[in-house]
Design a protein around this motif. Structure first.
Motif, PDB file in Angstrom:
ATOM      1  N   GLN A 112      32.147  51.118  32.476  1.00 47.38           N
ATOM      2  CA  GLN A 112      31.764  49.592  32.133  1.00 47.38           C
ATOM      3  C   GLN A 112      32.926  48.995  33.254  1.00 47.38           C
ATOM      4  N   SER A 113      33.884  49.314  33.085  1.00 44.26           N
ATOM      5  CA  SER A 113      35.152  48.627  33.695  1.00 44.26           C
ATOM      6  C   SER A 113      34.816  48.321  35.259  1.00 44.26           C
ATOM      7  N   PHE A 114      34.212  49.889  35.438  1.00 47.79           N
ATOM      8  CA  PHE A 114      34.131  49.839  36.915  1.00 47.79           C
ATOM      9  C   PHE A 114      33.049  49.039  37.637  1.00 47.79           C
ATOM     10  N   CYS A 115      32.151  48.951  36.831  1.00 48.12           N
ATOM     11  CA  CYS A 115      30.721  48.325  37.010  1.00 48.12           C
ATOM     12  C   CYS A 115      31.096  46.771  37.230  1.00 48.12           C
ATOM     13  N   GLN A 116      32.048  46.354  36.343  1.00 54.70           N
ATOM     14  CA  GLN A 116      32.238  44.875  36.217  1.00 54.70           C
ATOM     15  C   GLN A 116      33.250  44.632  37.499  1.00 54.70           C
ATOM     16  N   TYR A 117      33.882  45.567  37.846  1.00 52.11           N
ATOM     17  CA  TYR A 117      34.756  45.515  38.960  1.00 52.11           C
ATOM     18  C   TYR A 117      34.138  45.244  40.438  1.00 52.11           C
ATOM     19  N   ARG A 118      33.242  46.415  40.462  1.00 51.12           N
ATOM     20  CA  ARG A 118      32.574  46.607  41.519  1.00 51.12           C
ATOM     21  C   ARG A 118      31.681  45.199  41.922  1.00 51.12           C
ATOM     22  N   ALA A 119      31.271  44.672  40.848  1.00 49.87           N
ATOM     23  CA  ALA A 119      30.275  43.626  41.105  1.00 49.87           C
ATOM     24  C   ALA A 119      31.058  42.230  41.204  1.00 49.87           C
ATOM     25  N   LEU A 139      24.513  48.945  27.130  1.00 48.65           N
ATOM     26  CA  LEU A 139      25.160  48.206  28.444  1.00 48.65           C
ATOM     27  C   LEU A 139      23.747  48.076  29.488  1.00 48.65           C
ATOM     28  N   LEU A 140      22.976  48.760  29.634  1.00 44.48           N
ATOM     29  CA  LEU A 140      21.778  48.564  30.525  1.00 44.48           C
ATOM     30  C   LEU A 140      20.604  47.757  30.010  1.00 44.48           C
ATOM     31  N   GLY A 141      20.807  47.443  28.771  1.00 44.43           N
ATOM     32  CA  GLY A 141      19.646  46.798  28.080  1.00 44.43           C
ATOM     33  C   GLY A 141      18.617  47.504  27.746  1.00 44.43           C
ATOM     34  N   ASP A 142      18.631  48.928  27.511  1.00 42.08           N
ATOM     35  CA  ASP A 142      17.504  49.666  27.140  1.00 42.08           C
ATOM     36  C   ASP A 142      17.712  50.143  25.731  1.00 42.08           C
ATOM     37  N   TYR A 189      29.754  35.833  22.168  1.00 39.67           N
ATOM     38  CA  TYR A 189      31.146  36.527  21.745  1.00 39.67           C
ATOM     39  C   TYR A 189      30.921  37.866  21.517  1.00 39.67           C
ATOM     40  N   ALA A 190      29.890  38.172  20.946  1.00 40.03           N
ATOM     41  CA  ALA A 190      29.684  39.426  20.068  1.00 40.03           C
ATOM     42  C   ALA A 190      28.871  40.494  21.046  1.00 40.03           C
ATOM     43  N   CYS A 191      28.374  39.982  22.104  1.00 39.64           N
ATOM     44  CA  CYS A 191      27.410  41.050  22.703  1.00 39.64           C
ATOM     45  C   CYS A 191      28.185  42.228  23.452  1.00 39.64           C
ATOM     46  N   PRO A 192      27.807  43.091  23.937  1.00 44.67           N
ATOM     47  CA  PRO A 192      28.248  44.207  24.657  1.00 44.67           C
ATOM     48  C   PRO A 192      28.699  43.693  26.271  1.00 44.67           C
ATOM     49  N   LYS A 193      29.171  44.254  26.958  1.00 44.56           N
ATOM     50  CA  LYS A 193      29.703  43.849  28.228  1.00 44.56           C
ATOM     51  C   LYS A 193      28.614  44.564  29.149  1.00 44.56           C
ATOM     52  N   VAL A 205      29.031  38.385  47.105  1.00 47.62           N
ATOM     53  CA  VAL A 205      28.982  37.344  46.062  1.00 47.62           C
ATOM     54  C   VAL A 205      29.271  38.248  44.813  1.00 47.62           C
ATOM     55  N   ASN A 206      29.811  37.453  43.795  1.00 50.43           N
ATOM     56  CA  ASN A 206      29.879  38.095  42.409  1.00 50.43           C
ATOM     57  C   ASN A 206      28.709  38.033  41.673  1.00 50.43           C
ATOM     58  N   TYR A 207      28.359  39.154  41.176  1.00 50.42           N
ATOM     59  CA  TYR A 207      26.953  39.198  40.453  1.00 50.42           C
ATOM     60  C   TYR A 207      27.404  39.921  39.069  1.00 50.42           C
ATOM     61  N   ASN A 208      28.605  39.915  38.692  1.00 46.93           N
ATOM     62  CA  ASN A 208      29.161  40.821  37.440  1.00 46.93           C
ATOM     63  C   ASN A 208      28.406  39.951  36.416  1.00 46.93           C
ATOM     64  N   GLN A 209      28.209  38.917  36.247  1.00 49.40           N
ATOM     65  CA  GLN A 209      27.407  38.056  35.211  1.00 49.40           C
ATOM     66  C   GLN A 209      25.919  38.224  35.083  1.00 49.40           C
ATOM     67  N   ASP A 210      25.223  38.757  36.016  1.00 47.02           N
ATOM     68  CA  ASP A 210      23.912  38.913  36.135  1.00 47.02           C
ATOM     69  C   ASP A 210      23.178  39.538  34.840  1.00 47.02           C
TER      70      ASP A 210
END
Lengths: 231, 520
Positions: free
Chosen positions: B152-159, B243-246, B379-383, B397-402
């Motif tokens: 999870q941390s890597f995906c956030q970082y990479r985005a 984390l993927l939304g599935d 506040y409560a949702c997963p990253k 660009v930064n797309y970590n919030q998408d």
């Protein structure tokens, strides 16, 4: 509402279901899953798990996404209502794709169905024939959903309300009602003011007295806990 | 055992520019560390699970706090010769080494990639070789948990591509397999399959196997590592899918674990909480609010009763954080699906204290309400993550919030669809029968719109459960006869069955205790 493909179906669908169960995180199965979507459309079957698997793989490699396939998946999901399949699929589709025209239309259609706006739904669907005609069985599936919602809500429903919900009128509606009276236990009555009243089959949702006292049933596994004491 | 653990890392590769670890010498091994690895190695060889657990949980923390507050532990090369250069021990040591790094410092890209490599080596060993260890469940859970967390941390970082240096981009391109989503999912899946855990759990129900009864430990001379990793990987898969939304597939992965009972997942508090948190969240997104409320209620009560015992534990902060997040999720669920009797008194009073006011505002469904739903959800949702590799071509660009923005948007969309329902509830509470015409008048809408609202109410309060059955979660219901609405209030049924079961077990316990007294 038919969620899962019956196993007696052709060899292909059985293999795909197995793939999804055993080896789902595999980019090589994308073509098979895409074929499977087309097969679901043409043979009027449905598999949510296989479609979610494909949407996930598209998520992993967005360049491979086929918007046509995604649109078909969404139409099939819409046909599965009242199950929340449509939103489950949307969770996996990137926002910028959802902004495309055909997806915006599908989302609007879903919105109308989710909020019981059947009249607006059928209007919009008529304007989008190219999307909905591509999937056989669409109309019947939505009518089934509409009747489901009506059955939750109504004991006796006036004819015009029913007609609007399932988008059938006149002689076709007469035939439809006859068919339902013969097969599904609908009863046709004469209403006091507004013409025909249709009495829908009794269920626990439109006849609350039928609601089983489910809250006080005790599952067998819990009783097994006291077997040593009783014995 | 194995030959040299060949690792191409040299002292000084750690990017000192990134941290203020003046004087960190990866080759310096304090005596206490030497003693630590020697004893840990011996206990692992001798399968002293209790001692391993003490060292892992307590000694490692104490040493970290005392000596390595903001530096890494000594490098594996420096300690290897104290432990016969044992390959497996070195892999385990490095796993702890990286976990400590992530917790106390900020990993560089190279370190992230190296950690991935270490997990690959470690997992390959467990999957393909006969491993003869017994490790504490806490450690095995931490491995899976940390693996998913680092992904999870890597995906956030990479985005966050915008401020990446040339060096970082080059590394990302070169090591494009590190933390790729296929790898992560397939390792978790491989653990589940290779361990045969699903069949073991099924056979256990029929009395053919012992797994839960022994907390996953193997008392016949074998190893618990693969089995328990396989078990915890099911929770890992649930987490990754969230984390993927599935949500549907996530819940499916968890299915072999019966969360209505105690199990190996409850043997480690971190695992218990992670399981229920994600289970509840997935159900919330699938609109199965009653199910989510039930499970959140149970776990929040459990945490309330037991958190004092974990005050000294390194997981304490995490426990508290998840506790707060689940209260927020519970507030959301109850605002969307009012239920009078599902929440325990203790939990309810905590909930009122934290979110009473906000819940009242949420049920007004005005603009302010949506802002609160947004706030609590965020506040409560997963990253959430975007699993695909970044594009290196376009303007960076930064797309970590998408991913998060999409889930939030769809959630608020659902909330909006339920907007008109609170209005209709207010009226249904007051009338036992009312004509459609009259109610339409009071609500200032036409009859057609009112019918739509009533249909929405019915549809939203009658969820489809996991077996495809329709379940009503409406505390206030109605039916329509031609043009008359008849309101039905569901009376709470006293749960005599459960009550008797509890009292029977309790009485038996008292009798057993009394019997024991007589014998003395």
């Amino acid at each position: 509402m038919g969620r899962e493909t019956p196993k007696q179906q052709q060899q292909v669908s059985y293999t795909v279901e197995q793939l999804v169960a055993v080896n789902p995180y595999n980019p090589d199965i994308v073509p098979e899953l895409e074929n499977y979507v087309n097969e679901q459309v043409s043979s009027q079957t449905y598999s949510l798990d296989a479609n979610l698997c494909l949407l996930r793989l598209y998520q992993f490699e967005p360049e491979r996404m086929s918007t046509q396939i995604v649109a078909r998946i969404l139409v099939k999901a819409l046909m599965a209502m009242p199950a929340p399949d449509f939103s489950l699929c949307l969770f996996l589709i990137p926002e910028r794709v959802q902004m495309e025209e055909q997806f915006k239309t599908l989302i609007v259609l879903s919105h109308y169905l989710e909020t019981g706006r059947f009249h607006q739904f059928w209007d919009e669907a008529a304007k989008s024939r190219h999307i909905v005609d591509a999937v056989p069985g669409f109309e019947q599936a939505i009518q089934t959903y509409a009747i489901h919602v009506l059955s939750l809500s109504y004991q006796k429903i006036p004819r015009p309300v029913l007609a609007e919900a399932i988008n059938v009128e006149g002689l076709s509606l007469d035939k439809f009602l006859e068919h339902q009276a013969a097969g599904s236990g609908w009863i046709l009555e004469k209403g006091h003011v507004r013409g025909q009243l249709i009495v829908l089959p009794r269920n626990e949702f439109n006849h609350p007295e039928l609601k089983k006292s489910a809250t006080d049933t005790v599952p067998l596994e819990h009783i097994t806990r006291i077997f040593p004491i009783l014995g | 055992m194995a030959a040299n653990y060949d690792y191409e890392e040299a002292p000084g590769t750690y990017d000192d520019a990134n941290r203020q670890d003046l004087g960190y010498d990866p080759n310096f091994v304090p005596d206490s560390v030497k003693s630590f690895v020697v004893h840990l190695y011996r206990h692992i060889r001798e399968k002293n699970v209790y001692e391993i657990h003490q060292m892992y949980e307590i000694s490692f923390q104490t040493l970290s706090d005392r000596l390595f507050k903001d530096t890494p532990w000594p490098s594996v090369d420096a300690v290897a010769h104290y432990v016969d250069n044992d390959q497996v021990f070195c892999l385990l040591y490095r796993e702890m080494w990286f976990r400590h790094l992530y917790a106390r410092l900020s990993p560089t890209l190279k370190q992230r990639i190296d950690s991935w490599d270490n997990y690959c080596c470690l997992f390959q060993v467990v999957l393909h070789r006969v491993v003869n260890m017994q490790l504490p469940n806490q450690w095995l859970w931490d491995m899976v948990d940390e693996f998913v967390y680092q992904f999870q941390s890597f995906c956030q970082y990479r985005a966050k591509m915008k401020n990446k240096t040339e060096q970082e981009i080059a590394l990302l391109r070169q090591f494009d397999q590190a933390w790729n989503v296929y790898g992560v999912l397939n390792y978790l899946q491989a653990f589940v399959e290779k361990s045969n855990i699903i069949q073991i759990l099924e056979q256990e129900k029929e009395g053919g196997e012992q797994f839960t009864a022994t907390d996953g430990y193997d008392y016949s001379g074998g190893s618990n590592v693969l089995k328990v990793l396989g078990y915890f990987s099911m929770v890992g898969l649930l987490r990754v899918h969230c984390l993927l939304g599935d949500y549907q597939t996530g819940l499916k992965c968890l299915l072999p674990i019966d969360i209505s009972q105690q199990g190996v997942y409850t043997s480690v508090i971190g695992s218990h909480i992670a399981t229920i948190y994600h289970y509840g969240f997935a159900n919330l997104m699938m609109r199965r609010y009653v199910e989510a409320i039930r499970e959140f209620n149970k776990i929040l009560l459990y945490i309330y009763k037991t958190k004092q015992y974990h005050q000294k534990s390194p997981q304490y902060e995490q426990i508290l954080k998840k506790n707060e997040q689940m209260y927020a999720l519970l507030a959301i669920c109850l605002s969307l699906c009012p239920q009078a009797k599902l929440v325990d008194e203790t939990v309810n009073s905590q909930l009122r204290e934290k979110y009473g006011e906000k819940m009242a505002r949420m049920q007004r469904y005005d603009d302010e309400a949506f802002a609160i739903y947004d706030e609590l959800f965020s506040y409560a949702c997963p990253k959430f993550i975007t699993p695909s590799a970044p594009s290196f071509e376009e303007p960076l660009v930064n797309y970590n919030q998408d991913a998060y923005r999409l889930q939030l948007k769809l959630f608020l969309y659902e909330v909006k669809q339920q907007q008109l329902l609170s209005g209709v509830r207010t009226f249904l509470k007051v009338y036992s029968t009312i004509s459609l015409g009259k109610l339409a008048n009071y609500m200032e809408v036409d009859e057609s719109t009112l019918r739509s609202i009533l249909f929405t109410y019915k549809h939203k309060t009658h969820a489809v459960d996991s077996d495809g059955k329709i379940i009503s979660n409406a505390d206030l219901d109605f039916y329509i006869d031609d043009d008359m609405i008849h309101v039905v209030e569901s009376k709470p049924v006293k749960r005599y069955g459960d009550y008797f079961l509890r009292q029977i077990v309790k009485l038996e316990g008292v009798i057993t205790d009394m019997d024991r007294v007589k014998l003395e």
